[in-house]
Design a protein around this motif. Structure first.
Motif, PDB file in Angstrom:
ATOM      1  N   TRP A  69       4.290  19.010  -9.948  1.00  0.00           N
ATOM      2  CA  TRP A  69       3.607  20.291  -9.751  1.00  0.00           C
ATOM      3  C   TRP A  69       4.165  20.990  -8.514  1.00  0.00           C
ATOM      4  O   TRP A  69       4.452  22.187  -8.538  1.00  0.00           O
ATOM      5  CB  TRP A  69       2.104  20.046  -9.617  1.00  0.00           C
ATOM      6  CG  TRP A  69       1.314  21.303  -9.454  1.00  0.00           C
ATOM      7  CD1 TRP A  69       0.842  22.102 -10.449  1.00  0.00           C
ATOM      8  CD2 TRP A  69       0.906  21.898  -8.216  1.00  0.00           C
ATOM      9  NE1 TRP A  69       0.183  23.161  -9.916  1.00  0.00           N
ATOM     10  CE2 TRP A  69       0.204  23.075  -8.541  1.00  0.00           C
ATOM     11  CE3 TRP A  69       1.078  21.569  -6.872  1.00  0.00           C
ATOM     12  CZ2 TRP A  69      -0.341  23.911  -7.578  1.00  0.00           C
ATOM     13  CZ3 TRP A  69       0.535  22.410  -5.913  1.00  0.00           C
ATOM     14  CH2 TRP A  69      -0.162  23.553  -6.256  1.00  0.00           C
ATOM     15  N   LEU A  70       4.345  20.219  -7.427  1.00  0.00           N
ATOM     16  CA  LEU A  70       4.888  20.799  -6.192  1.00  0.00           C
ATOM     17  C   LEU A  70       6.279  21.366  -6.429  1.00  0.00           C
ATOM     18  O   LEU A  70       6.599  22.479  -6.000  1.00  0.00           O
ATOM     19  CB  LEU A  70       4.954  19.743  -5.090  1.00  0.00           C
ATOM     20  CG  LEU A  70       3.662  19.434  -4.344  1.00  0.00           C
ATOM     21  CD1 LEU A  70       3.889  18.303  -3.352  1.00  0.00           C
ATOM     22  CD2 LEU A  70       3.155  20.672  -3.620  1.00  0.00           C
ATOM     23  N   ILE A  83      12.827   6.541  -1.354  1.00  0.00           N
ATOM     24  CA  ILE A  83      11.936   7.454  -0.629  1.00  0.00           C
ATOM     25  C   ILE A  83      10.760   6.682  -0.034  1.00  0.00           C
ATOM     26  O   ILE A  83      10.410   6.850   1.137  1.00  0.00           O
ATOM     27  CB  ILE A  83      11.423   8.571  -1.559  1.00  0.00           C
ATOM     28  CG1 ILE A  83      12.568   9.518  -1.926  1.00  0.00           C
ATOM     29  CG2 ILE A  83      10.292   9.346  -0.908  1.00  0.00           C
ATOM     30  CD1 ILE A  83      12.178  10.595  -2.903  1.00  0.00           C
ATOM     31  N   PHE A  91       0.066  12.996 -13.635  1.00  0.00           N
ATOM     32  CA  PHE A  91      -0.984  13.504 -12.756  1.00  0.00           C
ATOM     33  C   PHE A  91      -0.681  13.409 -11.271  1.00  0.00           C
ATOM     34  O   PHE A  91      -1.440  13.895 -10.459  1.00  0.00           O
ATOM     35  CB  PHE A  91      -2.312  12.816 -13.077  1.00  0.00           C
ATOM     36  CG  PHE A  91      -2.752  13.104 -14.484  1.00  0.00           C
ATOM     37  CD1 PHE A  91      -3.087  14.401 -14.846  1.00  0.00           C
ATOM     38  CD2 PHE A  91      -2.783  12.111 -15.439  1.00  0.00           C
ATOM     39  CE1 PHE A  91      -3.480  14.695 -16.145  1.00  0.00           C
ATOM     40  CE2 PHE A  91      -3.165  12.388 -16.738  1.00  0.00           C
ATOM     41  CZ  PHE A  91      -3.511  13.680 -17.098  1.00  0.00           C
ATOM     42  N   PHE A 109       0.764   4.378  -2.530  1.00  0.00           N
ATOM     43  CA  PHE A 109       0.756   5.815  -2.197  1.00  0.00           C
ATOM     44  C   PHE A 109       1.704   6.586  -3.089  1.00  0.00           C
ATOM     45  O   PHE A 109       1.369   7.624  -3.647  1.00  0.00           O
ATOM     46  CB  PHE A 109       1.283   6.044  -0.773  1.00  0.00           C
ATOM     47  CG  PHE A 109       0.296   5.844   0.301  1.00  0.00           C
ATOM     48  CD1 PHE A 109      -1.045   5.692   0.026  1.00  0.00           C
ATOM     49  CD2 PHE A 109       0.713   5.833   1.625  1.00  0.00           C
ATOM     50  CE1 PHE A 109      -1.950   5.508   1.046  1.00  0.00           C
ATOM     51  CE2 PHE A 109      -0.182   5.650   2.643  1.00  0.00           C
ATOM     52  CZ  PHE A 109      -1.510   5.485   2.350  1.00  0.00           C
ATOM     53  N   PHE A 110       2.929   6.067  -3.162  1.00  0.00           N
ATOM     54  CA  PHE A 110       3.948   6.824  -3.867  1.00  0.00           C
ATOM     55  C   PHE A 110       3.759   6.736  -5.375  1.00  0.00           C
ATOM     56  O   PHE A 110       4.112   7.660  -6.099  1.00  0.00           O
ATOM     57  CB  PHE A 110       5.352   6.393  -3.420  1.00  0.00           C
ATOM     58  CG  PHE A 110       5.739   7.070  -2.143  1.00  0.00           C
ATOM     59  CD1 PHE A 110       6.354   8.303  -2.155  1.00  0.00           C
ATOM     60  CD2 PHE A 110       5.422   6.505  -0.922  1.00  0.00           C
ATOM     61  CE1 PHE A 110       6.663   8.951  -0.981  1.00  0.00           C
ATOM     62  CE2 PHE A 110       5.729   7.139   0.256  1.00  0.00           C
ATOM     63  CZ  PHE A 110       6.352   8.370   0.226  1.00  0.00           C
ATOM     64  N   ILE A 151       0.828  -1.201   0.000  1.00  0.00           N
ATOM     65  CA  ILE A 151       0.000   0.000   0.000  1.00  0.00           C
ATOM     66  C   ILE A 151       0.866   1.255   0.000  1.00  0.00           C
ATOM     67  O   ILE A 151       0.565   2.244  -0.667  1.00  0.00           O
ATOM     68  CB  ILE A 151      -0.961  -0.031   1.203  1.00  0.00           C
ATOM     69  CG1 ILE A 151      -2.071  -1.037   0.935  1.00  0.00           C
ATOM     70  CG2 ILE A 151      -1.532   1.341   1.480  1.00  0.00           C
ATOM     71  CD1 ILE A 151      -3.012  -1.243   2.077  1.00  0.00           C
ATOM     72  N   ARG A 194       3.742   9.486  -9.930  1.00  0.00           N
ATOM     73  CA  ARG A 194       3.648   9.127 -11.346  1.00  0.00           C
ATOM     74  C   ARG A 194       3.260  10.318 -12.212  1.00  0.00           C
ATOM     75  O   ARG A 194       2.318  11.023 -11.944  1.00  0.00           O
ATOM     76  CB  ARG A 194       2.655   7.979 -11.556  1.00  0.00           C
ATOM     77  CG  ARG A 194       2.661   7.453 -12.987  1.00  0.00           C
ATOM     78  CD  ARG A 194       1.798   6.213 -13.110  1.00  0.00           C
ATOM     79  NE  ARG A 194       2.362   5.066 -12.409  1.00  0.00           N
ATOM     80  CZ  ARG A 194       3.336   4.299 -12.887  1.00  0.00           C
ATOM     81  NH1 ARG A 194       3.859   4.560 -14.060  1.00  0.00           N
ATOM     82  NH2 ARG A 194       3.789   3.289 -12.192  1.00  0.00           N
ATOM     83  N   LEU A 244       0.858   6.800  -6.724  1.00  0.00           N
ATOM     84  CA  LEU A 244      -0.178   7.821  -6.907  1.00  0.00           C
ATOM     85  C   LEU A 244       0.421   9.224  -6.845  1.00  0.00           C
ATOM     86  O   LEU A 244       0.025  10.128  -7.561  1.00  0.00           O
ATOM     87  CB  LEU A 244      -1.194   7.648  -5.776  1.00  0.00           C
ATOM     88  CG  LEU A 244      -2.586   8.211  -5.930  1.00  0.00           C
ATOM     89  CD1 LEU A 244      -3.275   7.542  -7.093  1.00  0.00           C
ATOM     90  CD2 LEU A 244      -3.369   7.976  -4.646  1.00  0.00           C
ATOM     91  N   PHE A 245       1.393   9.379  -5.994  1.00  0.00           N
ATOM     92  CA  PHE A 245       1.934  10.707  -5.697  1.00  0.00           C
ATOM     93  C   PHE A 245       2.993  11.127  -6.712  1.00  0.00           C
ATOM     94  O   PHE A 245       3.110  12.307  -7.052  1.00  0.00           O
ATOM     95  CB  PHE A 245       2.537  10.683  -4.292  1.00  0.00           C
ATOM     96  CG  PHE A 245       2.842  12.038  -3.759  1.00  0.00           C
ATOM     97  CD1 PHE A 245       1.812  12.898  -3.391  1.00  0.00           C
ATOM     98  CD2 PHE A 245       4.145  12.473  -3.621  1.00  0.00           C
ATOM     99  CE1 PHE A 245       2.085  14.153  -2.905  1.00  0.00           C
ATOM    100  CE2 PHE A 245       4.425  13.739  -3.132  1.00  0.00           C
ATOM    101  CZ  PHE A 245       3.386  14.580  -2.767  1.00  0.00           C
ATOM    102  N   PRO A 247       1.061  14.752  -8.039  1.00  0.00           N
ATOM    103  CA  PRO A 247       1.327  16.164  -7.765  1.00  0.00           C
ATOM    104  C   PRO A 247       2.794  16.515  -7.517  1.00  0.00           C
ATOM    105  O   PRO A 247       3.104  17.687  -7.346  1.00  0.00           O
ATOM    106  CB  PRO A 247       0.500  16.433  -6.517  1.00  0.00           C
ATOM    107  CG  PRO A 247       0.398  15.120  -5.850  1.00  0.00           C
ATOM    108  CD  PRO A 247       0.421  14.082  -6.917  1.00  0.00           C
TER     109      PRO A 247
END
Lengths: 303, 309
Positions: B151-152, B179, B146, B137-138, B133, B143, B140-141, B148
């Motif tokens: 963007w950050l 990470i 899309f 998370f990573f 899981i 890739r 999702l964060f 973010p």
């Protein structure tokens, strides 16, 4: 920094040392809290992103710039994930498997630990043999276990263990035993035996002394060992992925299935199921926080 | 205390009513020993046999002896050798990163302040999550396009226009994996080191102070030496687990791009359950088990020895 911390804690009204050091302004404190804040952000941002993804409507998922809070949150992903992606099945299986493993590992592990602590059964060698099981890489046993479960178990035992909850529970119990035994071993050794002796004098059998006296006294140790066993079986992935494809599918496997069987974007569903799976583990985690250090190092470091 | 129990036990056992009670020590330990024998030792022995025969699931029930062929097949596969290197690099790098951050965090959290307790709870949460899981998370964060993260990074004024493919470009794939692993396991180092730091007695610092030690000196000559045994325990446990890295690979890079981020566990999983090369898979598993056992024993011997002294 540590030194300074110690000294100040020892003398809360450390006027003298603060006077020597200057005034309230300490650059150390700024560095300290900046570091804590950065770490906190590192910890929370990915968590937040997954949480917010689980309540975003489909249109907000794949946009640039990213949507940090959806205009109209939705629970539709939870609905889809649970009802059409094996969510309920995984949840049910995970609960049954994790609780059965916990009970079994605790019964077997506590008995063994008691025998080792009170009768010195097997001595140091047996204790280290149990410990060495903790070092075993799961991938080393997964292929033979898969073969034995899928091919030979029905031949030898009369029933197949592949894709059954029983099969997973047995395997998880084996991998939960080393830390259950070591935690309870440490616990029984520091528990004075006088009460059990008294029970023996009063005519209890050895077994009754364990069952009616030692077990109830060991409850705090049992609770933390139970929580560790539960969390282990709740979060395990490799064994479940190989041994439980359909009937006994667990939550992590169902989740990996959503991510892998990618059709269009199912980020919302994946995040929703993630959130569901976090709840019990986090609850138990908070419960055992006090015993964390001892559990993580199998009693080598006292927390 | 323990000896007293034993003598008492013997006297009592002579008069014990049933044979169950007389042999209770064996009855109590037997289930644990038997289930471990049945589900790890026996499968390991079985897999040793599998690794010396041709074991093909689909073909037949005949398993001709092939000697060392399965082992040789592994060594002829450049991916296997690559996977061993990746395992060593990733395990070492993530353990070092986790130790460094965990140690700094333990120092920062040592002194009490308002809100320390809830923070502690937050910090240890990742330990109770499934690694697969955490990889999710990573994924999702990070890739592209899309997640973010890019963007950050672009919001930082002087960064310019960045667009990093965290899950496909070398060396970012490795950095992403480290990470993600550090996100989950830094708390492990943190809680153990914090326990170690809190257990150092105040008197030692007082003595050092009286002897004229400056805070920096106390840190290097009191804190570090006393903390060392616990650092070594944490390192040993963590390294042995890090060498088994599988779940995060599975959900974050899937070993990709190509076979770049195959760890040994992931490679063996692929051999066994994607290609069904069961003979080669078990042969590789055995070699991996031997490597890991040797390294573990070396670590435990070398690193934990100072503890017994």
């Amino acid at each position: 920094m540590a030194v300074e911390a110690r000294r100040l804690r020892r003398r809360p009204a450390a006027g003298a040392s603060r006077a020597v050091r200057g005034t309230k302004f300490r650059p150390g404190a700024i560095v300290r809290f900046t570091f804590i804040a950065i770490y906190l952000a590192f910890l929370l941002v990915p968590l937040y992103w997954a949480a917010v993804t689980s309540i975003k409507p489909q249109d907000d998922l794949l946009v640039d710039p990213p949507v940090w809070w959806p205009a109209d949150p939705t629970s539709v992903h939870y609905d889809t994930a649970l009802n059409s992606f094996n969510g309920w099945k995984g949840l049910k299986n995970s609960l049954i498997i994790a609780s059965s493993t916990t009970v079994l590992a605790l019964l077997i592990g506590t008995s063994a630990a008691y025998s080792m602590a009170r009768f010195r059964t097997g001595g140091k060698h047996l204790a280290f043999w149990f410990l060495s099981q903790r070092l075993m890489p799961p991938v080393a046993v997964i292929i033979p276990v898969f073969l034995l479960y899928s091919r030979y178990s029905s031949e030898w035992l009369g029933f197949s263990l592949i894709d059954t909850r029983t099969g997973l529970v047995l395997l998880y119990t084996v991998f939960a035993l080393p830390f259950t035994i070591w935690m309870m071993y440490a616990y029984f050794r520091q528990m004075p035996p006088q009460l059990e002796e008294a029970a023996l004098v009063d005519g209890c059998s050895r077994f009754q002394a364990l069952w009616k006296v030692a077990w109830p006294l060991a409850t705090p140790g049992l609770i933390s060992a139970a929580a560790f066993a539960f969390i282990f079986s709740w979060t395990e992935f490799l064994f479940a992925q190989v041994l439980a494809k359909d009937h006994a599918v667990t939550l992590p496997v169902a989740l990996a299935g959503i991510v892998a069987g990618f059709q269009g974007n199912q980020y919302g569903e994946a995040s929703a199921l993630t959130m569901v799976s976090l709840v019990p583990a986090l609850f138990l985690g908070i419960l055992v926080q006090r015993h964390l250090v001892r559990g993580l190092t199998l009693g080598a470091v006292q927390g | 205390m323990a000896t007293r129990v034993e003598t008492f036990g013997r006297r009592r056992l002579r008069a014990a009513s049933s044979s169950f009670d007389r042999h209770i020590r064996l009855w109590l330990i037997a289930p644990a020993v038997l289930i471990i024998l049945a589900l790890t030792i026996f499968p390991l022995a079985f897999s040793l046999w599998v690794s010396f025969v041709e074991f093909d699931f689909s073909v037949s029930n005949e398993h001709p002896w092939v000697g060392l062929d399965n082992f040789r097949d592994n060594w002829r596969d450049p991916v296997w050798i690559h996977s061993l290197k990746v395992t060593a690099i990733l395990a070492t790098a993530s353990v070092v990163v986790e130790l460094a951050i965990g140690f700094l965090l333990a120092l920062a959290m040592l002194r009490p302040f308002r809100g320390r307790r809830p923070l502690m709870t937050l910090f240890v949460l990742p330990l109770f999550m499934s690694p697969v899981i955490v990889g999710g998370f990573f994924d999702l964060f990070l890739r592209r396009p899309f997640g973010p993260m890019n963007w950050l990074l672009n919001q930082i004024p002087w960064m310019g226009d960045v667009s990093i493919d965290f899950t496909n470009d070398f060396p970012w794939t490795f950095i992403s994996l480290i990470i993600a692993d550090a996100w989950q396991w830094t708390p492990f180092m943190f809680v153990i080191l914090l326990a170690g730091l809190s257990s150092i007695s105040d008197e030692l610092y007082e003595a050092a102070e009286i002897d004229g030690a400056k805070p920096r000196q106390s840190f290097f000559f009191v804190t570090l030496p006393l903390l060392m045994p616990i650092v070594l325990i944490a390192l040993t446990f963590r390294f042995i687990d890090a060498a088994k890295l599988f779940d995060i690979i599975y959900s974050l890079t899937r070993g990709g791009p190509g076979t770049d981020t195959y760890t040994s566990s992931y490679y063996l999983y692929q051999q066994g359950f994607e290609f069904f090369h069961l003979g080669q898979g078990t042969a590789g598993s055995w070699m991996f088990l031997v490597f890991l056992t040797v390294i573990s024993f070396w670590l435990v011997r070398r690193l934990l020895k100072p503890l017994e002294a």
